[in-house]
Design a protein around this motif. Structure first.
Motif, PDB file in Angstrom:
ATOM      1  N   HIS A  33       0.817  -1.204   0.000  1.00 21.90           N
ATOM      2  CA  HIS A  33       0.000   0.000   0.000  1.00 21.90           C
ATOM      3  C   HIS A  33       0.856   1.261   0.000  1.00 21.90           C
ATOM      4  O   HIS A  33       0.667   2.151  -0.824  1.00 21.90           O
ATOM      5  CB  HIS A  33      -0.952  -0.001   1.199  1.00 21.90           C
TER       6      HIS A  33
ATOM      7  N   ARG B  81      -0.540   3.332  -3.018  1.00 22.57           N
ATOM      8  CA  ARG B  81      -0.844   4.736  -2.735  1.00 22.57           C
ATOM      9  C   ARG B  81      -0.209   5.670  -3.773  1.00 22.57           C
ATOM     10  O   ARG B  81      -0.888   6.574  -4.279  1.00 22.57           O
ATOM     11  CB  ARG B  81      -0.421   5.131  -1.323  1.00 22.57           C
TER      12      ARG B  81
ATOM     13  N   LEU C  82      -2.285   5.609  -6.830  1.00 24.60           N
ATOM     14  CA  LEU C  82      -3.496   6.411  -6.612  1.00 24.60           C
ATOM     15  C   LEU C  82      -3.186   7.892  -6.792  1.00 24.60           C
ATOM     16  O   LEU C  82      -3.930   8.622  -7.450  1.00 24.60           O
ATOM     17  CB  LEU C  82      -4.058   6.163  -5.214  1.00 24.60           C
ATOM     18  N   GLN C  83      -2.071   8.334  -6.227  1.00 27.48           N
ATOM     19  CA  GLN C  83      -1.699   9.747  -6.307  1.00 27.48           C
ATOM     20  C   GLN C  83      -1.332  10.178  -7.725  1.00 27.48           C
ATOM     21  O   GLN C  83      -1.551  11.318  -8.106  1.00 27.48           O
ATOM     22  CB  GLN C  83      -0.562  10.042  -5.325  1.00 27.48           C
TER      23      GLN C  83
ATOM     24  N   LEU D  50      -4.717   4.574 -10.409  1.00 23.74           N
ATOM     25  CA  LEU D  50      -5.692   3.720  -9.743  1.00 23.74           C
ATOM     26  C   LEU D  50      -6.765   4.609  -9.137  1.00 23.74           C
ATOM     27  O   LEU D  50      -6.506   5.779  -8.832  1.00 23.74           O
ATOM     28  CB  LEU D  50      -5.045   2.905  -8.618  1.00 23.74           C
ATOM     29  N   GLU D  51      -7.940   4.043  -8.956  1.00 21.73           N
ATOM     30  CA  GLU D  51      -8.992   4.717  -8.204  1.00 21.73           C
ATOM     31  C   GLU D  51      -9.416   3.784  -7.086  1.00 21.73           C
ATOM     32  O   GLU D  51      -9.207   2.574  -7.166  1.00 21.73           O
ATOM     33  CB  GLU D  51     -10.160   5.111  -9.093  1.00 21.73           C
ATOM     34  N   LYS D  52     -10.000   4.348  -6.029  1.00 22.64           N
ATOM     35  CA  LYS D  52     -10.385   3.495  -4.907  1.00 22.64           C
ATOM     36  C   LYS D  52     -11.830   3.725  -4.514  1.00 22.64           C
ATOM     37  O   LYS D  52     -12.404   4.781  -4.775  1.00 22.64           O
ATOM     38  CB  LYS D  52      -9.458   3.707  -3.710  1.00 22.64           C
TER      39      LYS D  52
ATOM     40  N   THR E 237     -10.703  -1.886   1.255  1.00 24.69           N
ATOM     41  CA  THR E 237     -10.814  -0.848   0.235  1.00 24.69           C
ATOM     42  C   THR E 237     -10.617  -1.485  -1.127  1.00 24.69           C
ATOM     43  O   THR E 237      -9.737  -2.333  -1.301  1.00 24.69           O
ATOM     44  CB  THR E 237      -9.746   0.247   0.461  1.00 24.69           C
TER      45      THR E 237
ATOM     46  N   LEU F  29      -9.833  -1.321  -5.263  1.00 22.57           N
ATOM     47  CA  LEU F  29      -9.051  -0.563  -6.231  1.00 22.57           C
ATOM     48  C   LEU F  29      -9.337  -1.072  -7.633  1.00 22.57           C
ATOM     49  O   LEU F  29      -9.688  -2.237  -7.817  1.00 22.57           O
ATOM     50  CB  LEU F  29      -7.551  -0.744  -5.965  1.00 22.57           C
TER      51      LEU F  29
ATOM     52  N   LYS G  43      -7.886  -0.050 -11.961  1.00 26.04           N
ATOM     53  CA  LYS G  43      -7.116   0.826 -12.838  1.00 26.04           C
ATOM     54  C   LYS G  43      -8.022   1.925 -13.394  1.00 26.04           C
ATOM     55  O   LYS G  43      -9.202   1.708 -13.617  1.00 26.04           O
ATOM     56  CB  LYS G  43      -6.550   0.060 -14.036  1.00 26.04           C
ATOM     57  N   THR G  44      -7.423   3.063 -13.646  1.00 25.46           N
ATOM     58  CA  THR G  44      -8.121   4.123 -14.361  1.00 25.46           C
ATOM     59  C   THR G  44      -7.791   3.982 -15.853  1.00 25.46           C
ATOM     60  O   THR G  44      -6.898   3.211 -16.232  1.00 25.46           O
ATOM     61  CB  THR G  44      -7.675   5.518 -13.876  1.00 25.46           C
TER      62      THR G  44
END
Length: 161
Positions: free
Chosen positions: A110, A115, A118-119, A123-125, A135, A137, A139-140
């Motif tokens: 993570h 993380r 995500l930043q 990725l989206e959560k 949580t 997750l 892929k975007t």
């Protein structure tokens, strides 16, 4: 990261833009700037600084394998725990020191990989109320535009390459 990328330098207590990289600040060069920051983060920045766990250098040295795994595992919504369990090859897991009360592998996955992805918007959560490990997750669209994998698996001589 911007210093490591050669975008800024500190001079007389102030940050200055490095002239030869200033073209990256223009709107039409946003993709090149993103690529430079992404590569700098995972190749030059020591991602072990992101947490208080042991160094485990193979986590960073095998980042391309971890990114490939995320690419395959996170096509649809998947729990953070499911991604973390499959993220590191056995040799990498050997470097991750067990915590006093639990396995540190999901925490390291993570903090050092998921993380940051995500930043970076890769990725989206979807938060779950039960536990942060639940949580979810995925892929975007940006993930597959930024990262592409050309992997050939061969079993010649009985070994996987």
């Amino acid at each position: 990261t911007v210093e490591l990328a050669g975008l800024l330098r500190k001079h007389s207590g102030m940050f200055k833009v490095i002239q030869k990289r200033s073209h990256l600040m223009e709107d039409e060069n946003g993709g090149a700037l993103y690529q430079l920051l992404f590569l700098t983060f995972f190749r030059k920045f020591n991602i072990a600084y992101l947490d208080w766990m042991n160094e485990a250098p193979l986590v960073q040295e095998t980042i391309s394998v971890s990114l490939l795994i995320v690419s395959r595992v996170a096509e649809e919504w998947v729990s953070l725990e499911e991604v973390a369990v499959s993220l590191f090859p056995p040799r990498v897991r050997e470097q991750i020191i067990e915590g006093a009360y639990s396995d540190n592998t999901p925490y390291m996955a993570h903090s050092r990989i998921l993380r940051p992805l995500l930043q970076f918007g890769l990725l989206e959560k979807r938060e779950q109320e039960e536990s942060w490990m639940e949580t979810q997750l995925r892929k975007t669209e940006l993930f597959d535009r930024v990262l592409q994998f050309n992997v050939n698996v061969s079993s010649a001589s009985g070994y996987l390459h």
